[in-house]
Design a protein around this motif. Structure first.
Motif, mmCIF file in Angstrom:
data_model
loop_
_atom_site.group_PDB
_atom_site.id
_atom_site.type_symbol
_atom_site.label_atom_id
_atom_site.label_comp_id
_atom_site.label_asym_id
_atom_site.label_seq_id
_atom_site.Cartn_x
_atom_site.Cartn_y
_atom_site.Cartn_z
ATOM 1 N N ILE A 47 -100.627 -86.808 -54.799
ATOM 2 C CA ILE A 47 -101.635 -87.716 -54.818
ATOM 3 C C ILE A 47 -102.959 -86.872 -55.095
ATOM 4 O O ILE A 47 -103.772 -87.255 -55.865
ATOM 5 C CB ILE A 47 -101.929 -88.403 -53.646
ATOM 6 N N ILE A 48 -103.183 -85.619 -54.595
ATOM 7 C CA ILE A 48 -104.263 -84.726 -54.628
ATOM 8 C C ILE A 48 -104.243 -84.545 -56.159
ATOM 9 O O ILE A 48 -105.310 -84.484 -56.779
ATOM 10 C CB ILE A 48 -103.967 -83.602 -53.708
ATOM 11 N N GLN A 49 -102.944 -83.917 -56.565
ATOM 12 C CA GLN A 49 -103.046 -83.515 -58.115
ATOM 13 C C GLN A 49 -103.305 -84.589 -59.012
ATOM 14 O O GLN A 49 -103.769 -84.476 -59.933
ATOM 15 C CB GLN A 49 -101.624 -83.001 -58.377
ATOM 16 N N ALA A 50 -102.685 -85.954 -58.883
ATOM 17 C CA ALA A 50 -102.840 -86.925 -59.685
ATOM 18 C C ALA A 50 -104.451 -87.325 -59.818
ATOM 19 O O ALA A 50 -104.975 -87.809 -60.614
ATOM 20 C CB ALA A 50 -101.978 -88.200 -58.958
ATOM 21 N N LYS A 51 -105.063 -87.476 -58.466
ATOM 22 C CA LYS A 51 -106.478 -87.649 -58.376
ATOM 23 C C LYS A 51 -107.234 -86.816 -59.324
ATOM 24 O O LYS A 51 -108.290 -86.905 -60.007
ATOM 25 C CB LYS A 51 -107.043 -87.711 -56.957
ATOM 26 N N GLU A 52 -107.042 -85.487 -59.053
ATOM 27 C CA GLU A 52 -107.637 -84.347 -60.063
ATOM 28 C C GLU A 52 -107.440 -84.487 -61.389
ATOM 29 O O GLU A 52 -108.257 -84.291 -62.230
ATOM 30 C CB GLU A 52 -106.937 -82.867 -59.553
ATOM 31 N N MET A 62 -105.718 -90.068 -62.493
ATOM 32 C CA MET A 62 -104.749 -91.085 -62.466
ATOM 33 C C MET A 62 -105.309 -92.003 -61.440
ATOM 34 O O MET A 62 -106.095 -91.719 -60.318
ATOM 35 C CB MET A 62 -103.640 -90.688 -61.921
ATOM 36 N N THR A 63 -105.335 -93.361 -61.705
ATOM 37 C CA THR A 63 -105.769 -94.538 -60.985
ATOM 38 C C THR A 63 -104.832 -94.711 -59.829
ATOM 39 O O THR A 63 -103.641 -94.174 -59.641
ATOM 40 C CB THR A 63 -105.709 -95.579 -61.854
ATOM 41 N N ILE A 69 -100.631 -94.384 -59.473
ATOM 42 C CA ILE A 69 -100.060 -93.631 -58.149
ATOM 43 C C ILE A 69 -98.876 -94.408 -57.594
ATOM 44 O O ILE A 69 -97.839 -93.864 -57.109
ATOM 45 C CB ILE A 69 -101.323 -92.765 -57.587
ATOM 46 N N ALA A 70 -99.567 -95.630 -57.160
ATOM 47 C CA ALA A 70 -98.634 -96.318 -56.343
ATOM 48 C C ALA A 70 -97.396 -96.437 -57.002
ATOM 49 O O ALA A 70 -96.339 -96.663 -56.459
ATOM 50 C CB ALA A 70 -99.299 -97.627 -56.042
ATOM 51 N N THR A 71 -97.326 -97.049 -58.184
ATOM 52 C CA THR A 71 -96.239 -97.086 -59.159
ATOM 53 C C THR A 71 -95.237 -96.010 -59.210
ATOM 54 O O THR A 71 -93.960 -95.873 -58.850
ATOM 55 C CB THR A 71 -96.531 -97.549 -60.566
ATOM 56 N N GLU A 72 -95.983 -94.677 -59.333
ATOM 57 C CA GLU A 72 -94.948 -93.364 -59.254
ATOM 58 C C GLU A 72 -94.239 -93.064 -57.937
ATOM 59 O O GLU A 72 -93.240 -92.717 -57.857
ATOM 60 C CB GLU A 72 -96.124 -92.367 -59.661
ATOM 61 N N SER A 86 -101.955 -99.194 -49.910
ATOM 62 C CA SER A 86 -101.414 -98.154 -49.189
ATOM 63 C C SER A 86 -101.951 -96.652 -49.670
ATOM 64 O O SER A 86 -102.291 -95.679 -48.766
ATOM 65 C CB SER A 86 -99.866 -97.918 -49.026
ATOM 66 N N VAL A 87 -101.794 -96.777 -50.841
ATOM 67 C CA VAL A 87 -102.407 -95.334 -51.666
ATOM 68 C C VAL A 87 -103.855 -95.244 -51.340
ATOM 69 O O VAL A 87 -104.261 -94.203 -50.992
ATOM 70 C CB VAL A 87 -102.059 -95.418 -53.214
#
Length: 291
Positions: A246-251, A254-255, A259-262, A269-270
């Protein structure tokens, strides 16, 4: 007295509290006095019961307690002894305290972790309100504020605690010291930690709110007499790998929906987990917070 002369209990208590509030007094002189060095531990008189307990359970290590002239603080101390001269060499580098990893395996009594927690740990609470259900949800968090040590040392300490006591701490970001402390990540593990150490609350009544989860819950119920206060039950905690994702995706921009889908999680929840990550993994500045 030598290290090998101590019992496992004595070694565990001594090293646990030395990594916590304790210190080994050393003058500016290059040579160590023949009588050896001395253990000292400064504390508020409000915590007198806990230090008297240490003195009583380990009289071969601790000599007594001195109350300072102000009457608000005191000091637990030992005799000068070669044991503390030896421990100085194991625990201090350039007069800065470090974790003596090679001594941890000698400290397998749970009092090691108890001393770390009561000296430098906290039970912090997250509270959320469900107005429609008239509920307050209380979530416990266990911290060991050991940011004076390097993260590499904390990782090895965390590994030792997991192997020896089956309690799992992870590194958590802070803004002071060496920027990391230790935290139990999962709710059910935090409650299990408290349940394991709650028997000590009978010997240390002044520490009961830090050791007895049911007692702490009752304190919250007393604060909210018109609401139903319950403990949270995290059924599907995020793993450390998911948190890092999540941290890397936010950087990477990524929406939350992506992220929830991944992660095969719900959108909300995300969203809520990202709020928790920002508070507890990226900043870690407030011990108790409410949302």
């Amino acid at each position: 007295m030598k290290w090998d002369d101590l019992t496992v209990f004595e070694k565990s208590l001594l090293l646990g509290t030395l990594l916590g509030d304790g210190t080994i007094a050393r003058t500016k002189a290059k040579l160590i006095p023949k009588k050896g060095l001395q253990y000292r531990e400064h504390f508020s008189v409000k915590q007198m019961e806990y230090r008297e307990w240490k003195l009583n359970v380990a009289p071969r290590i601790f000599k007594g307690i001195k109350i300072r002239k102000t009457g608000t603080s005191a000091e637990l101390y030992s005799e000068k002894d070669e044991l503390f001269s030896w421990l100085w060499e194991q625990c201090y580098i350039d007069r800065k305290k470090h974790i003596p990893i090679h001594l941890l395996e000698d400290c397998t009594h749970p009092v090691f972790l108890l001393a770390l927690y009561l000296d430098d740990g906290s039970l912090s609470l997250t509270k959320s309100t469900r107005s429609q259900l008239n509920q307050v949800i209380v979530t416990p968090h266990i911290y060991l504020y050991l940011q004076a040590f390097y993260p590499e040392e904390l990782e090895q300490l965390s590994d030792f605690i997991a192997r020896t006591f089956n309690h799992h701490f992870v590194l958590s970001r802070r803004s002071d010291g060496h920027f990391y402390t230790l935290r139990i990540q999962k709710t059910e593990e935090a409650i299990r930690f408290l349940n394991d150490f709650s028997p000590y609350a009978y010997a240390l009544p002044s520490m009961r709110k830090k050791l007895d989860w049911e007692y702490r819950l009752q304190m919250e119920r007393d604060k909210h007499p018109d609401m139903k206060v319950i403990a949270s039950k995290a059924k599907n905690d995020y793993t450390e790998d998911e948190i890092q994702f999540i941290i890397q995706a936010k950087e990477n921009g990524m929406t939350d929906a992506k992220i929830a889908t991944e992660l095969n999680r719900t959108y909300w929840s995300v969203v809520y987990k990202w709020q928790d990550i920002k508070k507890n993994h990226l900043k870690e500045e407030v011990a108790m917070y409410t949302f």
